[in-house]
Scaffold this motif. Sequence first.
Motif, PDB file in Angstrom:
ATOM      1  N   TYR A 125      62.061 122.042 114.252  1.00 24.82           N
ATOM      2  CA  TYR A 125      62.262 121.765 112.825  1.00 24.82           C
ATOM      3  C   TYR A 125      62.720 123.036 112.090  1.00 24.82           C
ATOM      4  CZ  TYR A 125      61.313 120.101 108.094  1.00 24.82           C
ATOM      5  OH  TYR A 125      61.430 119.745 106.777  1.00 24.82           O
ATOM      6  N   MET A 128      66.267 124.149 113.231  1.00 22.65           N
ATOM      7  CA  MET A 128      67.317 123.300 112.659  1.00 22.65           C
ATOM      8  C   MET A 128      67.442 123.549 111.163  1.00 22.65           C
ATOM      9  SD  MET A 128      67.961 119.634 114.317  1.00 22.65           S
ATOM     10  CE  MET A 128      66.334 118.952 114.253  1.00 22.65           C
ATOM     11  N   GLY A 129      66.319 123.822 110.511  1.00 20.46           N
ATOM     12  CA  GLY A 129      66.354 124.120 109.078  1.00 20.46           C
ATOM     13  C   GLY A 129      67.222 125.324 108.797  1.00 20.46           C
ATOM     14  N   PHE A 132      70.851 124.499 109.321  1.00 17.24           N
ATOM     15  CA  PHE A 132      71.456 123.807 108.174  1.00 17.24           C
ATOM     16  C   PHE A 132      71.706 124.781 107.020  1.00 17.24           C
ATOM     17  CE2 PHE A 132      69.342 119.796 109.885  1.00 17.24           C
ATOM     18  CZ  PHE A 132      70.508 119.370 110.497  1.00 17.24           C
TER      19      PHE A 132
ATOM     20  N   LYS B 381      67.965 118.116 105.149  1.00 15.83           N
ATOM     21  CA  LYS B 381      66.679 118.287 105.860  1.00 15.83           C
ATOM     22  C   LYS B 381      65.809 117.033 105.774  1.00 15.83           C
ATOM     23  CE  LYS B 381      64.355 122.023 106.363  1.00 15.83           C
ATOM     24  NZ  LYS B 381      63.488 123.175 106.073  1.00 15.83           N
ATOM     25  N   MET B 384      65.915 114.603 108.867  1.00 20.97           N
ATOM     26  CA  MET B 384      65.630 115.103 110.216  1.00 20.97           C
ATOM     27  C   MET B 384      64.704 114.227 111.055  1.00 20.97           C
ATOM     28  SD  MET B 384      65.553 119.182 109.392  1.00 20.97           S
ATOM     29  CE  MET B 384      64.797 119.702 110.911  1.00 20.97           C
ATOM     30  N   TYR B 385      64.045 113.296 110.420  1.00 23.47           N
ATOM     31  CA  TYR B 385      63.184 112.391 111.188  1.00 23.47           C
ATOM     32  C   TYR B 385      63.813 111.003 111.241  1.00 23.47           C
ATOM     33  CZ  TYR B 385      59.481 115.800 111.614  1.00 23.47           C
ATOM     34  OH  TYR B 385      58.757 116.911 111.972  1.00 23.47           O
ATOM     35  N   ALA B 392      64.606 114.119 115.055  1.00 25.53           N
ATOM     36  CA  ALA B 392      65.877 113.781 115.699  1.00 25.53           C
ATOM     37  C   ALA B 392      66.753 115.021 115.766  1.00 25.53           C
ATOM     38  CB  ALA B 392      66.579 112.687 114.904  1.00 25.53           C
TER      39      ALA B 392
END
Lengths: 167, 558
Positions: A125, A128-129, A132, B381, B384-385, B392
């Motif tokens: 998470y 990926m944050g 982005f 963001k 993301m789920y 995902a």
Amino acid sequence: MFEAFSPNSRRTFLKAGFLSSAVFVMNGCELFSVTTSQDTIKTLQNDLFPKAKALGVETSSYMSVILRHSRISDEDKAFIKNGVKWLNEEAVKAYETAYVKLTPEQRQETLRFIAKEKWGESFIYVMMGYLFEAMLGDPVYGGNNNEAGWKWLEFAGGEPRPKVAFL
Amino acid sequence: MTYDVCVIGSGAGGSPIAYELANAGYKVVVLEKGENYTEEDFSKDELAVSRRDMFTPPLSEQKHVINEYSRDGSFTRYDGEKSGWNFWNGSMVGGSSNLMSGYFHRMKPNDFKLKSVYGDVKGANVVDWAISYEELEPYYAKVEKVVGVSGRVVKHKRQEPRSTPDFPYPELQTNGVVKWFDKACLELGFESLPTPRAVLSQDALNRRGCYYSNFCGSYGCASGAKGSARAALLQKCDAKIVTNAFVYKLESDETKITRAHYYSKPGVSHTIEAKIFVLAAQAVESSRLLLNSKNKRFPNGLANSSGELGKNLIFSAGGSGSGRFIFEKLTKEQREELMRVGLFFNRSLQDWYEYEEDGEKYKGGTIDFLFEHQNIVSRVKREMYDDNGNLAWGEALAKKIHKTITTSRVLTFEVFNDWLPTDNCNVGVDENAKDKYGVPVGAINLNGHPQDLRVGEYMAKKAVEVLTKMGAVEVSYSISSSPPPNLVAGGCRFGDNPKTSVLDKNCKAHDLTNLYVTDASFMPTGGSVPYTWTIYANSFRVADAIVRELDQGFKENL
């Protein structure tokens, strides 16, 4: 306590050095592989969101901005570093080599495996944050090359745009 | 030198004082903890503003301790730094008014007499205000002109009395989807109201009008259209502003404040002397400073002979919700309307500012409707789920993000209802936690009253009716007792009785002859609207009282 605000401080230098210094991937006492955090992050981010590379957006170098950032806590920086280490440890446990040396399918399997762990889900998470942020933040931060991230999502950045990055 | 007035805090509570007193010819100094920014400094940098919190102090340097109370009276302690629970709103000249969205509603006449009109609520410390709506009305009108409020008055059943027929500045342009909203409300029998905004719709007051940047709330305004305390007031007076000045102690004798002590950096202390001190550091910090300024004469904190200092902290109760409009259900023309960015939504409902349920009369509130914030990283963001709650990634996530962002748009709503004051919701100081200056940090004790949730639920369901009628999908809402840090008030109640209030009717401390508190601390109840307009208006009212006092002293010294 203000050391982190100085771009030339030794502490900052050491943090920047994390990306290019060697990660010794061990299983107990045995050395399995040597890789760099930069390589791991680059491969990981492409595995997580290949669209960025397809758009010509380079996201992994943004991690050096994050690891030097005055507003990212030491704890959060340590989590990124530990995550890179733990990801490689999981790769070694399952396949006896570093993450970057796995096949694409083995890497996806590793990601699916760690996503079931609390730390692993958080790590993916978080990574990926930042990806982005690199892809969709203002190009002044070095990512979002040619605003390709914004164009992909038909997004126009707000005006006025920043003249300098906030670090 | 001795200033006539020393103002501590440069936001919506302090700036009207600085503006009025400086323009009346008095020597005014404003002490501001943060830095100064001008229009040229305000870019729309999401990473800096929204993800790295550039306008608030790092929690590693300055934080709060939060004690969250349960119904049984037990509490959980959260360290602000470790938990990331952030109660800062904007440490800068002009304070958080630089970053507000500027949804400006007046409080209603009944908000000033909650106890008389609605009676006691068990477990809540509800009282009437020391002033009436009629006393504050001229100052609401003054804010419209001086700070600049744009809008359009429409007749509706909750319209409060006004001394002027309409807003001095025409309403801002709105998105085409507003027509869908108005139609849905008409069909439901609800009264759709244009939301007044502290944003100039045209060049005026030596400021430029709104240029519809698409990034208003959370961001500083690059045109000066937003009525921040800095753009509207401080830049238009010659009060001296000292930045990076953190006031850590007010020194007093038996009857008055003698000087303010502040740090320009840790370990570097300064003092300021003035005839009158005006405290407006935002509610939590104002109470904290008075508690930290305890001395032999005031062992429980300055101006605290009543024991009421820090008590009855309030926020805005309610919550938020949203619905999504998707291309599959829209015509080509509707799709274009929906995706046109920049223009505002600006619609509110106040039908349930008061309502009856199960034979009981309840004080309700306001619902504001607005498009989802355009911050692109935040929006991505949120995708993301997957639908099953699993994280995902890969091509599937890319497809989902692209479809969501480019073929749909979210309309959100915010419910504002009274956060009832209770015994366990207050400000203290935590002697075990210090900030970078070595000063004990504010302890925020949190407790929500069950009625807050009940009222919020009632109103959220009405908003859901509108979104559903409009054809939105994924309609949902969340009402909770989680406090919005930017909507905070109380801690220094005003009132006529020195035994039950900290401040008098004019927001002067009962215990000290030269201390005023003019942020939202004075509010015993908060109404059911965002606070900024009322803070501005009250501060202009108090400024008049201070001018009268100083003029009187000047005459006596002739």
